[in-house]
Scaffold this motif. Sequence first.
Motif, PDB file in Angstrom:
ATOM      1  N   ALA A  34       0.816  -1.218   0.000  1.00 13.74           N
ATOM      2  CA  ALA A  34       0.000   0.000   0.000  1.00 13.74           C
ATOM      3  C   ALA A  34       0.849   1.266   0.000  1.00 13.74           C
ATOM      4  CB  ALA A  34      -0.926   0.002   1.215  1.00 13.74           C
ATOM      5  N   GLY A  35       2.159   1.122   0.222  1.00 16.99           N
ATOM      6  CA  GLY A  35       3.018   2.296   0.302  1.00 16.99           C
ATOM      7  C   GLY A  35       2.854   3.056   1.603  1.00 16.99           C
ATOM      8  N   LEU A  36       2.499   2.325   2.662  1.00 17.70           N
ATOM      9  CA  LEU A  36       2.266   2.929   3.974  1.00 17.70           C
ATOM     10  C   LEU A  36       3.292   2.431   4.978  1.00 17.70           C
ATOM     11  CD1 LEU A  36      -1.601   2.400   4.115  1.00 17.70           C
ATOM     12  CD2 LEU A  36      -0.407   4.558   3.675  1.00 17.70           C
ATOM     13  N   GLU A  37       3.485   3.195   6.023  1.00 12.63           N
ATOM     14  CA  GLU A  37       4.342   2.768   7.119  1.00 12.63           C
ATOM     15  C   GLU A  37       3.589   1.725   7.946  1.00 12.63           C
ATOM     16  OE1 GLU A  37       7.509   3.697   7.748  1.00 12.63           O
ATOM     17  OE2 GLU A  37       7.451   4.860   5.892  1.00 12.63           O
ATOM     18  N   PRO A  38       4.307   0.754   8.522  1.00 10.35           N
ATOM     19  CA  PRO A  38       3.631  -0.252   9.356  1.00 10.35           C
ATOM     20  C   PRO A  38       2.823   0.364  10.495  1.00 10.35           C
ATOM     21  CG  PRO A  38       5.856  -0.960   8.864  1.00 10.35           C
ATOM     22  CD  PRO A  38       5.728   0.454   8.353  1.00 10.35           C
ATOM     23  N   GLY A  39       3.331   1.438  11.086  1.00 12.32           N
ATOM     24  CA  GLY A  39       2.594   2.090  12.172  1.00 12.32           C
ATOM     25  C   GLY A  39       1.294   2.716  11.719  1.00 12.32           C
ATOM     26  N   THR A  40       1.154   2.937  10.429  1.00 14.71           N
ATOM     27  CA  THR A  40      -0.088   3.462   9.863  1.00 14.71           C
ATOM     28  C   THR A  40      -1.044   2.341   9.503  1.00 14.71           C
ATOM     29  OG1 THR A  40       1.088   5.373   8.962  1.00 14.71           O
ATOM     30  CG2 THR A  40      -1.050   4.854   7.974  1.00 14.71           C
ATOM     31  N   VAL A  41      -0.520   1.243   8.965  1.00 17.16           N
ATOM     32  CA  VAL A  41      -1.393   0.190   8.446  1.00 17.16           C
ATOM     33  C   VAL A  41      -2.039  -0.631   9.570  1.00 17.16           C
ATOM     34  CG1 VAL A  41       0.175  -1.780   8.076  1.00 17.16           C
ATOM     35  CG2 VAL A  41      -1.637  -1.340   6.465  1.00 17.16           C
ATOM     36  N   TYR A  42      -1.350  -0.848  10.673  1.00 18.15           N
ATOM     37  CA  TYR A  42      -1.926  -1.709  11.709  1.00 18.15           C
ATOM     38  C   TYR A  42      -3.209  -1.144  12.329  1.00 18.15           C
ATOM     39  CZ  TYR A  42       1.835  -5.032  11.197  1.00 18.15           C
ATOM     40  OH  TYR A  42       2.696  -5.967  10.689  1.00 18.15           O
ATOM     41  N   PRO A  43      -3.288   0.142  12.655  1.00 19.27           N
ATOM     42  CA  PRO A  43      -4.579   0.665  13.146  1.00 19.27           C
ATOM     43  C   PRO A  43      -5.689   0.563  12.101  1.00 19.27           C
ATOM     44  CG  PRO A  43      -2.802   2.179  13.702  1.00 19.27           C
ATOM     45  CD  PRO A  43      -2.215   1.134  12.787  1.00 19.27           C
ATOM     46  N   ILE A  44      -5.334   0.678  10.843  1.00 22.55           N
ATOM     47  CA  ILE A  44      -6.321   0.524   9.767  1.00 22.55           C
ATOM     48  C   ILE A  44      -6.851  -0.903   9.748  1.00 22.55           C
ATOM     49  CG2 ILE A  44      -6.599   0.472   7.248  1.00 22.55           C
ATOM     50  CD1 ILE A  44      -4.549   2.833   7.180  1.00 22.55           C
ATOM     51  N   LEU A  45      -5.957  -1.871   9.867  1.00 21.33           N
ATOM     52  CA  LEU A  45      -6.378  -3.280   9.882  1.00 21.33           C
ATOM     53  C   LEU A  45      -7.272  -3.575  11.079  1.00 21.33           C
ATOM     54  CD1 LEU A  45      -3.007  -4.916   8.788  1.00 21.33           C
ATOM     55  CD2 LEU A  45      -5.047  -4.541   7.381  1.00 21.33           C
ATOM     56  N   VAL A  46      -6.960  -2.995  12.222  1.00 19.85           N
ATOM     57  CA  VAL A  46      -7.793  -3.169  13.421  1.00 19.85           C
ATOM     58  C   VAL A  46      -9.189  -2.591  13.167  1.00 19.85           C
ATOM     59  CG1 VAL A  46      -8.100  -2.433  15.827  1.00 19.85           C
ATOM     60  CG2 VAL A  46      -5.877  -3.279  15.054  1.00 19.85           C
ATOM     61  N   ALA A  47      -9.259  -1.406  12.566  1.00 24.66           N
ATOM     62  CA  ALA A  47     -10.559  -0.785  12.271  1.00 24.66           C
ATOM     63  C   ALA A  47     -11.353  -1.620  11.272  1.00 24.66           C
ATOM     64  CB  ALA A  47     -10.359   0.632  11.733  1.00 24.66           C
ATOM     65  N   PHE A  48     -10.691  -2.121  10.230  1.00 27.52           N
ATOM     66  CA  PHE A  48     -11.378  -2.951   9.246  1.00 27.52           C
ATOM     67  C   PHE A  48     -11.885  -4.247   9.882  1.00 27.52           C
ATOM     68  CE2 PHE A  48      -8.921  -1.251   5.262  1.00 27.52           C
ATOM     69  CZ  PHE A  48      -9.627  -0.058   5.344  1.00 27.52           C
ATOM     70  N   GLU A  49     -11.097  -4.819  10.764  1.00 25.73           N
ATOM     71  CA  GLU A  49     -11.534  -6.052  11.427  1.00 25.73           C
ATOM     72  C   GLU A  49     -12.716  -5.776  12.357  1.00 25.73           C
ATOM     73  OE1 GLU A  49      -9.664 -10.102  13.298  1.00 25.73           O
ATOM     74  OE2 GLU A  49      -8.459  -8.269  13.471  1.00 25.73           O
ATOM     75  N   ALA A  50     -12.670  -4.673  13.085  1.00 25.47           N
ATOM     76  CA  ALA A  50     -13.775  -4.316  13.983  1.00 25.47           C
ATOM     77  C   ALA A  50     -15.064  -4.073  13.203  1.00 25.47           C
ATOM     78  CB  ALA A  50     -13.408  -3.083  14.801  1.00 25.47           C
ATOM     79  N   ALA A  51     -14.939  -3.578  11.976  1.00 27.72           N
ATOM     80  CA  ALA A  51     -16.104  -3.329  11.131  1.00 27.72           C
ATOM     81  C   ALA A  51     -16.615  -4.598  10.456  1.00 27.72           C
ATOM     82  CB  ALA A  51     -15.759  -2.288  10.065  1.00 27.72           C
ATOM     83  N   GLY A  52     -15.877  -5.705  10.595  1.00 25.33           N
ATOM     84  CA  GLY A  52     -16.287  -6.952   9.965  1.00 25.33           C
ATOM     85  C   GLY A  52     -15.789  -7.104   8.541  1.00 25.33           C
ATOM     86  N   TRP A  53     -14.894  -6.216   8.110  1.00 25.54           N
ATOM     87  CA  TRP A  53     -14.376  -6.275   6.750  1.00 25.54           C
ATOM     88  C   TRP A  53     -13.230  -7.263   6.614  1.00 25.54           C
ATOM     89  CZ3 TRP A  53     -14.053  -0.792   4.177  1.00 25.54           C
ATOM     90  CH2 TRP A  53     -15.309  -0.186   4.239  1.00 25.54           C
ATOM     91  N   LEU A  54     -12.568  -7.572   7.720  1.00 29.16           N
ATOM     92  CA  LEU A  54     -11.441  -8.495   7.723  1.00 29.16           C
ATOM     93  C   LEU A  54     -11.614  -9.546   8.795  1.00 29.16           C
ATOM     94  CD1 LEU A  54      -8.286  -6.137   7.721  1.00 29.16           C
ATOM     95  CD2 LEU A  54      -9.169  -7.429   5.799  1.00 29.16           C
ATOM     96  N   VAL A  55     -10.998 -10.687   8.571  1.00 31.57           N
ATOM     97  CA  VAL A  55     -10.781 -11.680   9.624  1.00 31.57           C
ATOM     98  C   VAL A  55      -9.273 -11.863   9.709  1.00 31.57           C
ATOM     99  CG1 VAL A  55     -12.995 -12.877   9.429  1.00 31.57           C
ATOM    100  CG2 VAL A  55     -11.085 -13.598   8.007  1.00 31.57           C
ATOM    101  N   SER A  56      -8.811 -12.228  10.899  1.00 32.46           N
ATOM    102  CA  SER A  56      -7.373 -12.421  11.059  1.00 32.46           C
ATOM    103  C   SER A  56      -7.113 -13.682  11.857  1.00 32.46           C
ATOM    104  CB  SER A  56      -6.738 -11.217  11.754  1.00 32.46           C
ATOM    105  OG  SER A  56      -7.113 -11.152  13.109  1.00 32.46           O
ATOM    106  N   ARG A  57      -5.887 -14.134  11.729  1.00 38.16           N
ATOM    107  CA  ARG A  57      -5.440 -15.279  12.511  1.00 38.16           C
ATOM    108  C   ARG A  57      -3.947 -15.120  12.758  1.00 38.16           C
ATOM    109  NH1 ARG A  57      -2.258 -18.938   9.951  1.00 38.16           N
ATOM    110  NH2 ARG A  57      -2.176 -18.749   7.684  1.00 38.16           N
TER     111      ARG A  57
END
Length: 106
Positions: A34-57
């Motif tokens: 995505a061309g993003l810093e890791p510190g930027t992408v992880y909160p985004i992934l958390v938000a997407f998962e909380a919204a039900g857009w992602l699953v993680s393991r």
Amino acid sequence: MTSLRMTTPRLLALRALLDEPGRERYGLELALDAGLEPGTVYPILVAFEAAGWLVSREEVVDVHAEGRPRRRYYRLTADGIASGREAVAAAGKRRGTRAASRKLAW
């Protein structure tokens, strides 16, 4: 479907996820794609998962044998694919410049 406020970093992360929507990806890989810093992408992934857009393991590995920490893998859900495509398309319509449209449009 949960609606999220779409920022440019979120749209870039979505675009990276939507390139191969069925594939599991780990955070650093997504950040690089995505061309993003890791510190930027992880909160985004958390938000997407909380919204039900992602699953993680979390992967199950011997961290000593692998020589690296465990990775958390993320995959878009069916709602995430549909909502993500809608969000990227809506952003493309809102953006007036050709450069932004090329970067974010499907």
